[in-house]
Design a protein around this motif. Structure first.
Motif, PDB file in Angstrom:
ATOM      1  N   LEU A  29      60.295  -1.579 -14.936  1.00  0.00           N
ATOM      2  CA  LEU A  29      60.503  -0.229 -15.450  1.00  0.00           C
ATOM      3  C   LEU A  29      61.391  -0.272 -16.682  1.00  0.00           C
ATOM      4  CD1 LEU A  29      61.125   1.691 -12.099  1.00  0.00           C
ATOM      5  CD2 LEU A  29      58.962   1.316 -13.295  1.00  0.00           C
ATOM      6  N   VAL A  30      60.949   0.394 -17.746  1.00  0.00           N
ATOM      7  CA  VAL A  30      61.700   0.456 -18.996  1.00  0.00           C
ATOM      8  C   VAL A  30      61.911   1.930 -19.315  1.00  0.00           C
ATOM      9  CG1 VAL A  30      61.762  -0.166 -21.436  1.00  0.00           C
ATOM     10  CG2 VAL A  30      60.625  -1.681 -19.785  1.00  0.00           C
ATOM     11  N   THR A  31      63.131   2.407 -19.173  1.00  0.00           N
ATOM     12  CA  THR A  31      63.415   3.821 -19.396  1.00  0.00           C
ATOM     13  C   THR A  31      64.881   3.978 -19.763  1.00  0.00           C
ATOM     14  OG1 THR A  31      63.154   6.045 -18.457  1.00  0.00           O
ATOM     15  CG2 THR A  31      63.910   4.307 -16.951  1.00  0.00           C
ATOM     16  N   GLY A  38      63.017   5.096 -28.419  1.00  0.00           N
ATOM     17  CA  GLY A  38      62.492   3.892 -29.053  1.00  0.00           C
ATOM     18  C   GLY A  38      62.271   2.773 -28.049  1.00  0.00           C
ATOM     19  N   LEU A  39      61.847   3.130 -26.850  1.00  0.00           N
ATOM     20  CA  LEU A  39      61.813   2.183 -25.736  1.00  0.00           C
ATOM     21  C   LEU A  39      60.821   1.045 -25.951  1.00  0.00           C
ATOM     22  CD1 LEU A  39      61.876   4.828 -22.855  1.00  0.00           C
ATOM     23  CD2 LEU A  39      63.764   3.315 -23.508  1.00  0.00           C
ATOM     24  N   LEU A  40      59.651   1.342 -26.497  1.00  0.00           N
ATOM     25  CA  LEU A  40      58.645   0.307 -26.692  1.00  0.00           C
ATOM     26  C   LEU A  40      59.103  -0.702 -27.735  1.00  0.00           C
ATOM     27  CD1 LEU A  40      55.906  -1.016 -26.336  1.00  0.00           C
ATOM     28  CD2 LEU A  40      54.916   0.738 -27.838  1.00  0.00           C
ATOM     29  N   THR A  41      59.631  -0.213 -28.832  1.00  0.00           N
ATOM     30  CA  THR A  41      60.096  -1.117 -29.887  1.00  0.00           C
ATOM     31  C   THR A  41      61.245  -1.981 -29.385  1.00  0.00           C
ATOM     32  OG1 THR A  41      59.350   0.339 -31.672  1.00  0.00           O
ATOM     33  CG2 THR A  41      61.122  -1.213 -32.185  1.00  0.00           C
ATOM     34  N   LYS A  42      62.155  -1.394 -28.611  1.00  0.00           N
ATOM     35  CA  LYS A  42      63.267  -2.177 -28.052  1.00  0.00           C
ATOM     36  C   LYS A  42      62.748  -3.289 -27.148  1.00  0.00           C
ATOM     37  CE  LYS A  42      66.828   1.420 -28.142  1.00  0.00           C
ATOM     38  NZ  LYS A  42      67.719   2.283 -27.326  1.00  0.00           N
ATOM     39  N   LEU A  43      61.729  -2.985 -26.357  1.00  0.00           N
ATOM     40  CA  LEU A  43      61.171  -4.000 -25.459  1.00  0.00           C
ATOM     41  C   LEU A  43      60.563  -5.154 -26.251  1.00  0.00           C
ATOM     42  CD1 LEU A  43      60.258  -4.949 -22.594  1.00  0.00           C
ATOM     43  CD2 LEU A  43      58.130  -3.684 -23.020  1.00  0.00           C
ATOM     44  N   THR A  44      59.777  -4.834 -27.269  1.00  0.00           N
ATOM     45  CA  THR A  44      59.108  -5.895 -28.030  1.00  0.00           C
ATOM     46  C   THR A  44      60.086  -6.740 -28.832  1.00  0.00           C
ATOM     47  OG1 THR A  44      58.663  -4.380 -29.892  1.00  0.00           O
ATOM     48  CG2 THR A  44      56.955  -4.588 -28.187  1.00  0.00           C
ATOM     49  N   GLU A  45      61.266  -6.193 -29.115  1.00  0.00           N
ATOM     50  CA  GLU A  45      62.296  -6.976 -29.805  1.00  0.00           C
ATOM     51  C   GLU A  45      62.931  -8.003 -28.867  1.00  0.00           C
ATOM     52  OE1 GLU A  45      64.895  -3.945 -31.211  1.00  0.00           O
ATOM     53  OE2 GLU A  45      63.754  -3.563 -33.050  1.00  0.00           O
ATOM     54  N   MET A  62      54.656   7.967 -30.439  1.00  0.00           N
ATOM     55  CA  MET A  62      54.031   6.781 -31.012  1.00  0.00           C
ATOM     56  C   MET A  62      54.565   6.532 -32.419  1.00  0.00           C
ATOM     57  SD  MET A  62      49.957   5.936 -31.568  1.00  0.00           S
ATOM     58  CE  MET A  62      49.563   5.825 -29.815  1.00  0.00           C
ATOM     59  N   GLU A  63      54.801   7.618 -33.150  1.00  0.00           N
ATOM     60  CA  GLU A  63      55.333   7.492 -34.510  1.00  0.00           C
ATOM     61  C   GLU A  63      56.669   6.769 -34.511  1.00  0.00           C
ATOM     62  OE1 GLU A  63      55.233  10.623 -38.034  1.00  0.00           O
ATOM     63  OE2 GLU A  63      56.834  11.106 -36.615  1.00  0.00           O
ATOM     64  N   LYS A  64      57.530   7.088 -33.536  1.00  0.00           N
ATOM     65  CA  LYS A  64      58.857   6.480 -33.469  1.00  0.00           C
ATOM     66  C   LYS A  64      58.809   5.050 -32.926  1.00  0.00           C
ATOM     67  CE  LYS A  64      61.364  10.078 -34.764  1.00  0.00           C
ATOM     68  NZ  LYS A  64      62.201  10.058 -35.983  1.00  0.00           N
ATOM     69  N   ASN A  65      57.688   4.659 -32.323  1.00  0.00           N
ATOM     70  CA  ASN A  65      57.566   3.323 -31.727  1.00  0.00           C
ATOM     71  C   ASN A  65      56.488   2.485 -32.394  1.00  0.00           C
ATOM     72  OD1 ASN A  65      59.287   3.058 -29.005  1.00  0.00           O
ATOM     73  ND2 ASN A  65      58.602   5.178 -29.220  1.00  0.00           N
ATOM     74  N   LYS A  66      56.103   2.858 -33.617  1.00  0.00           N
ATOM     75  CA  LYS A  66      55.004   2.169 -34.290  1.00  0.00           C
ATOM     76  C   LYS A  66      55.265   0.667 -34.472  1.00  0.00           C
ATOM     77  CE  LYS A  66      52.037   4.296 -35.230  1.00  0.00           C
ATOM     78  NZ  LYS A  66      51.710   5.098 -36.400  1.00  0.00           N
ATOM     79  N   PRO A  67      56.472   0.241 -34.876  1.00  0.00           N
ATOM     80  CA  PRO A  67      56.688  -1.212 -35.009  1.00  0.00           C
ATOM     81  C   PRO A  67      56.459  -1.957 -33.700  1.00  0.00           C
ATOM     82  CG  PRO A  67      58.441  -0.001 -36.124  1.00  0.00           C
ATOM     83  CD  PRO A  67      57.657   1.008 -35.337  1.00  0.00           C
ATOM     84  N   GLY A  68      56.958  -1.409 -32.597  1.00  0.00           N
ATOM     85  CA  GLY A  68      56.784  -2.053 -31.304  1.00  0.00           C
ATOM     86  C   GLY A  68      55.337  -2.044 -30.851  1.00  0.00           C
ATOM     87  N   LEU A  69      54.642  -0.933 -31.108  1.00  0.00           N
ATOM     88  CA  LEU A  69      53.242  -0.836 -30.706  1.00  0.00           C
ATOM     89  C   LEU A  69      52.398  -1.855 -31.470  1.00  0.00           C
ATOM     90  CD1 LEU A  69      50.865   0.491 -29.252  1.00  0.00           C
ATOM     91  CD2 LEU A  69      50.836   2.244 -31.050  1.00  0.00           C
ATOM     92  N   LEU A  70      52.584  -1.944 -32.774  1.00  0.00           N
ATOM     93  CA  LEU A  70      51.815  -2.887 -33.577  1.00  0.00           C
ATOM     94  C   LEU A  70      52.098  -4.325 -33.164  1.00  0.00           C
ATOM     95  CD1 LEU A  70      52.142  -1.221 -37.104  1.00  0.00           C
ATOM     96  CD2 LEU A  70      50.139  -1.236 -35.596  1.00  0.00           C
ATOM     97  N   LYS A  71      53.363  -4.614 -32.845  1.00  0.00           N
ATOM     98  CA  LYS A  71      53.727  -5.967 -32.410  1.00  0.00           C
ATOM     99  C   LYS A  71      53.042  -6.299 -31.093  1.00  0.00           C
ATOM    100  CE  LYS A  71      57.789  -8.967 -32.269  1.00  0.00           C
ATOM    101  NZ  LYS A  71      58.095  -9.412 -30.923  1.00  0.00           N
TER     102      LYS A  71
END
Length: 321
Positions: A29-31, A38-45, A62-71
């Motif tokens: 769980l990531v919350t 920015g939870l998705l981007t933080k996870l991918t980092e 999605m706009e705020k997490n675009k770097p993480g989503l693309l990664k």
């Protein structure tokens, strides 16, 4: 590895709740607090994802997490993404299953409700109430044949789950959102939560009323035909109540915008902005004009508004409406 990445408010928690009641899986769980978006981007980092990983992302922009989503997509991970906030351009990828609906009268849990054909519809109604979609919740309750008393129960539960998500950090909250999610996962129906005297409902009910009483004693700092502003102190109770207090104010005066400004530990303010309920648009666009701001059409916020920009914020809001 399965990762469930979700906003710590009522909408995020209940969206995931419906999915996992329908399809239980072991997952990490990531919350976090409601404003930790920015939870998705933080996870991918932090984590190197692979093609074997599956990500479920709920109720974060999605706009705020675009770097993480693309990664994540570039690394071959499968991503299921459901949300109702600003998305920006949605990437085209065979690894992405996106369900984005920006309608001001929907929320992520209602998107999931549609995908599950109403399998846990009472939970979805609870989330709508929690996300301050009161008219929508009432409409859905009536269509579901619920009595006024039963719909009011769902409204209170949704409000309490949402209230728990507000704070500058998880230490401000009564339950970590992951802990609250796990506790609620035991109940296939929200009415079972209310029937269980040992459930989180009763703990949250008590502390919510204490915090709300403190907020109701505050006089407005600014009031015009178009906007009312209330300033809350740098206290844990104020950080917890700010969002649901803004919702309460919006429901009391549906033709005006409302902003709750909570003092941060520095000289800035956390802002919760609610568009007029009679004109549910613009809040996200307004807040996005300021650094650390964002949100959706009906409700948005700014994480750190400098004191010297409060007048500019007031002018921007009043010029819009």
């Amino acid at each position: 590895m399965n990762y469930d990445i979700f906003n710590g408010d009522a909408d995020g928690i209940i969206a995931l709740l419906q999915l996992r009641l329908a399809n239980p899986v072991e997952s990490e769980l990531v919350t976090g607090v409601k404003r930790d978006i920015g939870l998705l981007t933080k996870l991918t980092e932090k984590v190197a994802l692979t093609k074997a990983d599956k990500l479920t992302v709920l109720d974060i922009s999605m706009e705020k997490n675009k770097p993480g989503l693309l990664k994540a997509l570039n690394e071959g991970a499968g991503v299921f993404y459901a949300d109702h906030h600003r998305a920006g351009e949605i990437p085209e990828s065979a690894h992405l299953d996106a369900h984005i609906d920006l309608d001001a009268d929907t929320c992520t849990a209602l998107i999931i409700d549609r995908l599950l054909d109403g399998q846990f519809h009472y939970w979805a109604i609870t989330a709508a109430y929690g996300d301050n979609l009161i008219a929508k919740g009432d409409k859905l309750s009536k269509a579901a044949g619920l009595s006024v008393e039963r719909s009011e129960q769902l409204k209170e539960l949704g409000t309490l789950i949402n209230y728990n998500g507000y704070g500058a950090e998880v230490e401000d909250l009564h339950f970590h959102p992951a802990t609250l999610y796990r506790a609620l996962l035991k109940y296939s129906s929200p009415f079972d939560v209310i029937a269980d005297k040992s459930s989180p409902f009763y703990r949250l009910q008590h502390v919510y009323q204490e915090d709300m009483n403190n907020a109701l004693a505050i006089e407005p700092e600014h009031r015009s035909e178009k906007l009312s502003i209330f300033e809350l102190p740098n206290e844990p109770w104020a950080r917890r109540i700010s969002g649901v207090y803004g919702n309460l104010l919006a429901n009391q005066n549906p033709n005006s915008a409302h902003a709750v400004l909570t003092k941060n530990r520095d000289t800035t303010y956390t802002v919760s902005l609610r568009a007029p309920l009679s004109n549910k648009q613009g809040a996200g666009d307004i807040c996005s004009q300021f650094d650390t701001g964002g949100g959706r059409a009906a409700a948005a916020g700014i994480n750190a508004l400098p004191k010297e920009l409060i007048v500019s914020f007031i002018q921007t809001v009043e010029a819009f409406y």
